[in-house]
Write a protein that holds these residues in place. Structure first.
Motif, PDB file in Angstrom:
ATOM      1  N   ASP A 106      -7.158   0.044   0.351  1.00  0.00           N
ATOM      2  CA  ASP A 106      -6.669   0.474  -0.962  1.00  0.00           C
ATOM      3  C   ASP A 106      -7.619   1.466  -1.610  1.00  0.00           C
ATOM      4  O   ASP A 106      -7.190   2.411  -2.274  1.00  0.00           O
ATOM      5  CB  ASP A 106      -6.447  -0.734  -1.883  1.00  0.00           C
ATOM      6  CG  ASP A 106      -7.718  -1.520  -2.131  1.00  0.00           C
ATOM      7  OD1 ASP A 106      -8.532  -1.648  -1.191  1.00  0.00           O
ATOM      8  OD2 ASP A 106      -7.907  -2.012  -3.259  1.00  0.00           O
ATOM      9  N   LEU A 118       0.836  -1.201   0.000  1.00  0.00           N
ATOM     10  CA  LEU A 118       0.000   0.000   0.000  1.00  0.00           C
ATOM     11  C   LEU A 118       0.874   1.256   0.000  1.00  0.00           C
ATOM     12  O   LEU A 118       0.565   2.232  -0.685  1.00  0.00           O
ATOM     13  CB  LEU A 118      -0.927  -0.010   1.219  1.00  0.00           C
ATOM     14  CG  LEU A 118      -2.239   0.770   1.080  1.00  0.00           C
ATOM     15  CD1 LEU A 118      -3.085   0.220  -0.057  1.00  0.00           C
ATOM     16  CD2 LEU A 118      -3.020   0.737   2.375  1.00  0.00           C
ATOM     17  N   THR A 133       2.130   1.732  -3.489  1.00  0.00           N
ATOM     18  CA  THR A 133       1.041   2.253  -4.327  1.00  0.00           C
ATOM     19  C   THR A 133       0.871   3.752  -4.090  1.00  0.00           C
ATOM     20  O   THR A 133       0.675   4.532  -5.032  1.00  0.00           O
ATOM     21  CB  THR A 133      -0.279   1.524  -4.014  1.00  0.00           C
ATOM     22  OG1 THR A 133      -0.130   0.128  -4.318  1.00  0.00           O
ATOM     23  CG2 THR A 133      -1.424   2.086  -4.844  1.00  0.00           C
TER      24      THR A 133
END
Length: 210
Positions: free
Chosen positions: A51, A5, A8
């Motif tokens: 997410d 995460l 990302t």
């Protein structure tokens, strides 16, 4: 917070051409952790998956950062602090007042402010019509707060006559723009590209006519 995460998030920041410090990135991810932790009890947002929170809350809020000007900014209808908290972390030398009428949400904001050490943040529980600042703000931000017409009419008393209203919207709000009172001008419309988010996103900037 998982390493995937974080990666990302860092890639999303790169796509937005934002270069926060590692401390700021950690604060932003800590905020996301707090939002996820408190969401179960306080129902702060309908989005539950980390997410999706990352993309639809954090990156979405940060996508407007290059367009926002002003040193004293009030975020009305801030909810759990969107876009106010991410912007306050990104711009520590600007002052942010976060307003919401919901006590659970302002209690959450108090926890975020104290736990993350955000000295440039103040949270206020109030309806926007009832709040009277001691000094006008340079800008008003909102994210899914109300119609553009209601926003400018309810918030005009908060803002300096040279200040700006920044409204985050999904699709380009043609009907809302046509309903704006004549003494307000749309000075800019920015189409936002939020990494990992499909669908239209816009930021509308409005000023009082001189």
């Amino acid at each position: 917070m998982s390493r995937d995460l974080e990666l990302t998030f860092r890639e999303g920041l790169r796509q937005l051409s934002l270069v926060p410090s590692d401390k700021q990135i950690n604060q932003l991810l800590d905020y996301l952790n707090l939002l996820q932790k408190w969401n179960g009890a306080y129902n702060l947002t309908s989005i539950r998956e980390p997410d999706k929170m990352l993309r639809l809350h954090l990156l979405d809020s940060l996508s407007v950062a290059p367009m926002i000007s002003g040193e004293r900014i009030i975020d009305v209808g801030t909810g759990p602090g969107l876009p106010g908290i991410p912007l306050a972390i990104l711009f520590p030398h600007r002052q942010f007042t976060l307003m919401d009428s919901n006590g659970k949400k302002t209690r959450f904001l108090f926890q975020v402010r104290t736990q993350l050490g955000l000295e440039n943040v103040e949270e206020i529980q109030s309806r926007v019509e009832a709040y009277r600042p001691t000094k006008p703000f340079d800008a008003v931000t909102s994210r899914a707060f109300t119609s553009l017409k209601d926003m400018v009419e309810k918030c005009t008393h908060l803002i300096d006559e040279r200040g700006s209203f920044y409204a985050m919207k999904g699709q380009y709000p043609v009907k809302e723009l046509s309903a704006l009172p004549k003494h307000y001008n749309v000075v800019a419309s920015h189409q936002l590209q939020v990494p990992g988010v499909e669908g239209e996103r816009h930021l509308i900037e409005i000023k009082l006519s001189k």
